[in-house]
Design a protein around this motif. Structure first.
Motif, PDB file in Angstrom:
ATOM      1  N   ASN A  20       0.823  -1.219   0.000  1.00  6.19           N
ATOM      2  CA  ASN A  20       0.000   0.000   0.000  1.00  6.19           C
ATOM      3  C   ASN A  20       0.852   1.261   0.000  1.00  6.19           C
ATOM      4  OD1 ASN A  20      -2.453  -1.454   0.056  1.00  6.19           O
ATOM      5  ND2 ASN A  20      -2.232  -1.706   2.264  1.00  6.19           N
ATOM      6  N   ALA A  21       2.080   1.181  -0.501  1.00  3.70           N
ATOM      7  CA  ALA A  21       2.993   2.322  -0.514  1.00  3.70           C
ATOM      8  C   ALA A  21       3.536   2.553  -1.917  1.00  3.70           C
ATOM      9  CB  ALA A  21       4.152   2.069   0.445  1.00  3.70           C
ATOM     10  N   ASN A  22       3.861   3.801  -2.205  1.00  2.00           N
ATOM     11  CA  ASN A  22       4.515   4.131  -3.471  1.00  2.00           C
ATOM     12  C   ASN A  22       5.803   3.321  -3.594  1.00  2.00           C
ATOM     13  OD1 ASN A  22       2.546   6.117  -3.494  1.00  2.00           O
ATOM     14  ND2 ASN A  22       3.966   7.823  -3.319  1.00  2.00           N
ATOM     15  N   PHE A  23       6.150   2.983  -4.820  1.00  2.00           N
ATOM     16  CA  PHE A  23       7.393   2.260  -5.068  1.00  2.00           C
ATOM     17  C   PHE A  23       8.062   2.907  -6.284  1.00  2.00           C
ATOM     18  CE2 PHE A  23       9.136  -2.387  -4.854  1.00  2.00           C
ATOM     19  CZ  PHE A  23      10.442  -1.919  -4.922  1.00  2.00           C
ATOM     20  N   VAL A  24       9.225   3.488  -6.057  1.00  2.00           N
ATOM     21  CA  VAL A  24      10.000   4.095  -7.130  1.00  2.00           C
ATOM     22  C   VAL A  24      11.235   3.229  -7.350  1.00  2.00           C
ATOM     23  CG1 VAL A  24      11.265   6.139  -7.898  1.00  2.00           C
ATOM     24  CG2 VAL A  24       9.209   6.403  -6.478  1.00  2.00           C
ATOM     25  N   VAL A  25      11.423   2.806  -8.589  1.00  2.67           N
ATOM     26  CA  VAL A  25      12.572   1.970  -8.941  1.00  2.67           C
ATOM     27  C   VAL A  25      13.443   2.769  -9.920  1.00  2.67           C
ATOM     28  CG1 VAL A  25      13.330  -0.224  -9.916  1.00  2.67           C
ATOM     29  CG2 VAL A  25      11.173  -0.097  -8.659  1.00  2.67           C
TER      30      VAL A  25
ATOM     31  N   GLU B 160       5.937  11.665  -7.501  1.00  2.00           N
ATOM     32  CA  GLU B 160       5.104  10.948  -6.525  1.00  2.00           C
ATOM     33  C   GLU B 160       3.915  11.794  -6.092  1.00  2.00           C
ATOM     34  OE1 GLU B 160       6.797   8.268  -3.474  1.00  2.00           O
ATOM     35  OE2 GLU B 160       8.701   9.234  -4.029  1.00  2.00           O
ATOM     36  N   ARG B 161       4.168  13.057  -5.737  1.00  2.32           N
ATOM     37  CA  ARG B 161       3.073  13.929  -5.278  1.00  2.32           C
ATOM     38  C   ARG B 161       2.053  14.151  -6.396  1.00  2.32           C
ATOM     39  NH1 ARG B 161       6.248  13.067  -1.579  1.00  2.32           N
ATOM     40  NH2 ARG B 161       4.984  11.192  -1.775  1.00  2.32           N
ATOM     41  N   PHE B 162       2.535  14.327  -7.623  1.00  2.00           N
ATOM     42  CA  PHE B 162       1.637  14.532  -8.750  1.00  2.00           C
ATOM     43  C   PHE B 162       0.774  13.287  -8.989  1.00  2.00           C
ATOM     44  CE2 PHE B 162       0.914  14.009 -13.376  1.00  2.00           C
ATOM     45  CZ  PHE B 162      -0.045  15.001 -13.538  1.00  2.00           C
ATOM     46  N   LEU B 163       1.385  12.114  -8.968  1.00  2.00           N
ATOM     47  CA  LEU B 163       0.629  10.883  -9.217  1.00  2.00           C
ATOM     48  C   LEU B 163      -0.334  10.584  -8.065  1.00  2.00           C
ATOM     49  CD1 LEU B 163       3.460   8.807 -10.880  1.00  2.00           C
ATOM     50  CD2 LEU B 163       1.492   9.900 -12.003  1.00  2.00           C
ATOM     51  N   GLU B 164       0.007  10.972  -6.861  1.00  2.00           N
ATOM     52  CA  GLU B 164      -0.937  10.868  -5.743  1.00  2.00           C
ATOM     53  C   GLU B 164      -2.144  11.762  -6.006  1.00  2.00           C
ATOM     54  OE1 GLU B 164       1.551  11.890  -2.453  1.00  2.00           O
ATOM     55  OE2 GLU B 164       2.401   9.863  -2.297  1.00  2.00           O
ATOM     56  N   PHE B 165      -1.898  12.968  -6.519  1.00  2.67           N
ATOM     57  CA  PHE B 165      -2.997  13.871  -6.890  1.00  2.67           C
ATOM     58  C   PHE B 165      -3.869  13.223  -7.974  1.00  2.67           C
ATOM     59  CE2 PHE B 165      -4.578  16.774 -10.112  1.00  2.67           C
ATOM     60  CZ  PHE B 165      -5.454  17.556  -9.368  1.00  2.67           C
TER      61      PHE B 165
END
Length: 151
Positions: A83-88, A137-142
């Protein structure tokens, strides 16, 4: 186009009463793919919690064989569980990565919550190593908050 410039366009799509939900999702994929140079594959996966699988929804980019992904498998499957963002930054460094294409160098996955439940995610692949920032991340959360209003 900047993230700030894209935000009202995302809202415009999600509040458009002439499109179905899937058409809105596809329009968002097209918007992001066309306006963010390093977003080379943009799509949605949706959770089937009973089967513990993710199912491919609307997307833009190269065709993928990964239409169903078990929870826990690959980056998307891990996000379904965490349930958390994942940046690779570099997919070559990930042991639990499902290779879609040799052109994919990095990936970002942000979960989509409706009423506190992870119902799916937005998944973005890039042909560039390490392009994603906290601003992505913030944009995609929006984006996902706007999409959640469709459910």
């Amino acid at each position: 186009m900047t993230f700030q410039e894209l935000k009202p366009k995302v809202t415009e799509i999600t509040t458009n009463n002439t499109q179905s939900r899937d058409e809105k999702l596809l329009s968002i994929c097209q918007l992001l793919n066309a306006n963010i140079e390093y977003y080379n594959w943009v799509g949605f996966y949706f959770a089937n919690h009973e089967a513990k699988t993710l199912h491919l929804g609307p997307y833009v980019g190269a065709e993928t064989d990964h239409t169903v992904i078990p929870f826990g498998k690959g980056i998307c499957g891990q996000v379904a569980e965490s349930n958390a963002n994942f940046v690779v930054p570099d997919v070559a460094t990930q042991d639990n990565y499902i290779a879609c294409s040799f052109t994919v160098k990095s990936e970002i996955v942000v979960p989509l919550f409706v009423d506190g439940k992870n119902i799916g995610q937005i998944d973005i692949d890039s042909h560039v190593i390490d392009p994603f920032t906290e601003e992505d991340e913030r944009f995609l959360e929006f984006v996902n908050q706007e999409i959640a209003k469709l459910y």
